[in-house]
Design an enzyme around this catalytic site. Structure first.
Site, mmCIF file in Angstrom:
data_model
loop_
_atom_site.group_PDB
_atom_site.id
_atom_site.type_symbol
_atom_site.label_atom_id
_atom_site.label_comp_id
_atom_site.label_asym_id
_atom_site.label_seq_id
_atom_site.Cartn_x
_atom_site.Cartn_y
_atom_site.Cartn_z
ATOM 1 N N LYS A 86 0.853 -1.185 0.000
ATOM 2 C CA LYS A 86 0.000 0.000 0.000
ATOM 3 C C LYS A 86 0.893 1.241 0.000
ATOM 4 C CE LYS A 86 -3.973 1.863 2.616
ATOM 5 N NZ LYS A 86 -4.863 1.621 3.767
ATOM 6 N N SER A 161 -9.814 1.490 2.695
ATOM 7 C CA SER A 161 -8.953 2.290 1.868
ATOM 8 C C SER A 161 -7.867 1.480 1.147
ATOM 9 C CB SER A 161 -8.255 3.359 2.721
ATOM 10 O OG SER A 161 -7.390 2.766 3.667
ATOM 11 N N SER A 185 -10.039 -0.863 6.879
ATOM 12 C CA SER A 185 -9.417 -0.662 5.563
ATOM 13 C C SER A 185 -8.668 -1.862 5.002
ATOM 14 C CB SER A 185 -8.468 0.535 5.607
ATOM 15 O OG SER A 185 -9.188 1.741 5.568
#
Lengths: 496, 95
Positions: A86, A161, A185
């Protein structure tokens, strides 16, 4: 070199199988990296899971791992395995943007601890994945650069997310990836993309080098196709780090050792609050079926209640935004990040750089947090939210006296369409309704695939456990896998 | 609860965020609706409940007081949008 057909079937394999082939010498790290890079060439134009992927860096690293293995050197538990990251994880010298214009050109001068550990384990860092800006969102639509698409239906969002990391694994662009979970997330996108995503207990994985959103809630965790992959990756990143003062100094168990052993006498808690208004009937059906699977394996289902959970979303949006408003104060246009080009005095330099660099959701949350912390409101909002937070923790402590894990839906619905919720922030916030309490209490949680809607969209089962119950969660996930095949499904985009 | 334009402007000032007029209006409405939603917390009985800040019983975690390597000035300054020598540059504060 494997033929192209072999290459595309290779990328559908679970990480545990790939690691075995790499170890046995049936597969080289370079072959594997090439297969995934080819998959990216084919599917990235549709999925847009990655913000940046430096092919040469990937191939150089894979080549180095192969050379070390050939030389008989010890190469680590993940040697040759690509892991997507990420883009809020600092990788030295590699763009780390948090999907924000604020950090568009930021190249960290150091590595996050999880990246150091991945490298020590021989993993091949495989690109940086898309996210909602600064991890604030549930769909990746808040990315300043692109919206990632769900591999099961590219008209839909992958969740967020950590949507890019989830889509990368679900779309077979990488066998494993790392995300971060502040209010769901990791688990929510895992659910929406039909894969496994684990949020570790607060303090199990070092946050050093994770760009901070809400420091008392953030945790880094793994995505994989199955429980074994998640265990492999968690093993590599877990454990004490003196550079994170909230990292707990205690031994990390061997998550793989007894993974295949079913849990005898497992007590599965079913909280009535997780089956209320707003839950899609098809999601409920799939989750109830998963509960039956556990029952058929000898588990006991226990009715429990989390009476404070209806207040979890409200609590979260005060705690998380208060911490975010403080954490994001560092973006001042002076030390790093975007700086306005307009001629400004010092205060204008701050406010213009921030006004230009941050997107709407980030601004909204900074505003909300600033308001909650401002003079005259701090007691009514921020401190009150911290008191309710304790009640949420006490609910869990009570429940875990009656059961070993809590089971329920991860998200109230399957993946929604791009644009469907972006105009109404509050409705987007409510998509995290089942995942948020876990972060507030600092406990462990996992989402595992447990079925599909009639429209072919994945549904996730969430299991939550007390602090440091990752072994239990992974074993419980593995039990479910033994009786079902949801974790072996791959989207038509990949198989077709 | 409705946040007035003036309140939104004040919060934006505290947060050092320059907002456009369009953002100001949009945030006013959205923040009001979010604050109305979180207002539910005021009705939760919490008398005698201690605020809970995070999940671990860790306090005053300090490292040993030993000199150790850290970022060089060059590395620390590498991402600075404006610099002069080994310094970050800001607009003049004193006239």
């Amino acid at each position: 070199m494997p033929a192209p057909d072999d290459a595309s079937s290779l990328t559908r394999l679970p990480a545990s199988e790939l690691v075995l082939r790499l170890r046995q010498g049936d597969l080289s790290a370079v072959q594997l990296a090439q297969a995934y890079l080819a998959a990216c060439d084919r599917h990235e134009p549709t999925l847009r899971a990655f913000l940046h992927l430096d092919k040469q860096l990937v191939l150089d690293r894979a080549t180095a791992i192969d050379a070390r293995r050939q030389a008989g050197e010890s190469v680590g538990a993940l040697a040759g395995l690509p892991v997507a990251l990420k883009d809020n994880l600092c990788q030295k010298g590699v763009l780390t943007t948090c999907a924000s214009k604020m950090l568009q050109n930021f190249r960290p001068p150091y590595n996050a601890t999880v990246i150091e550990r991945l490298e020590a384990a021989g993993a091949v860092c495989f690109g940086k994945t898309n996210l909602d800006e600064f991890a604030m969102g549930s769909s990746t639509e808040n990315s300043a650069f692109q919206t990632t698409r769900n591999p099961w239906d590219p008209e839909r969002i992958p969740g967020g997310s950590s949507g890019g990391s989830a889509a990368a694994v679900a779309g077979c662009l990488a066998p494993l990836s790392l995300g971060s979970d502040t209010g769901g997330s990791i688990r929510q996108p895992a659910s929406l993309c039909g894969i496994v995503g684990l949020k570790p207990t607060y303090g199990l994985v070092s946050r050093y080098g994770l760009v901070a959103f809400a420091s008392s809630l953030d945790q880094i965790g793994p995505f994989a196709h199955d429980a074994t992959g998640a265990a492999l990756l968690l093993q590599a990143i877990a454990g004490h780090d003196p550079r994170d003062t909230t990292s707990l100094n205690q031994p990390v168990p061997d998550y793989l050792a007894d993974l295949d052993q079913p849990l005898a006498g497992l007590r599965v808690g079913v909280a009535r609050e997780f089956f209320g208004e707003g839950l899609d009937p098809q999601v409920e059906q799939a989750v109830r079926t998963a509960l039956d699977v556990y029952k058929s394996q000898g588990a006991t289902l226990v009715d429990v209640s989390l009476p404070t959970s209806p207040h979890a979303v409200a609590t979260y949006y005060l705690v998380a935004t208060a911490e975010a408003s403080s954490n994001l104060a560092r973006y001042d246009g002076v030390h790093f990040g975007h700086r306005t080009e307009r001629k400004s005095n010092l205060i204008e330099l701050y406010s213009r750089s921030r006004g230009e660099g941050f997107g709407a959701e980030v601004k909204r949350r900074i505003m909300l947090g600033t308001y909650a912390l401002s003079s005259g409101y701090i007691d009514a909002y921020y401190l009150q939210s911290l008191r309710v937070r304790r009640l949420i923790l006490e609910d869990f402590q009570q429940v875990f006296r009656q059961c070993d894990v809590l089971a329920g839906p991860t998200a109230p619905t399957a993946a929604f369409k791009v644009g469907e919720k972006s105009a109404d922030p509050l409705s987007m916030y409510l998509s995290d309704i089942y995942t948020i309490s876990c972060n507030l209490a600092g406990i462990s949680g996992i989402s595992i695939p447990c079925g599909f809607t009639t429209g072919g969209l994945p549904i996730g089962l969430q299991l939550q456990g007390p602090q440091f119950a990752e072994s239990t969660l992974l074993r419980a996930a593995r039990m479910h896998e033994k009786a079902t095949d949801w974790h072996t499904r791959r989207p038509a985009l990949v198989t077709g | 609860m409705i946040l007035s334009d003036e309140q939104v402007r004040w919060v934006a000032h505290l947060a050092r965020l320059e907002l456009t007029e369009v953002e100001l209006t949009a945030f006013g409405g959205q923040l009001s609706s979010i604050m109305n939603y979180v207002d539910q917390l005021r009705a939760v009985p919490t008398e005698g409940v201690e605020p809970f800040t995070h999940a671990l019983p860790l306090v005053n975690v300090l490292r040993d007081d030993i000199v150790a390597p850290s970022l060089s000035a060059a590395e620390a300054l590498a991402n600075a949008p404006a610099r002069q020598g080994d310094y970050f540059t800001v607009p003049a504060v004193l006239e």
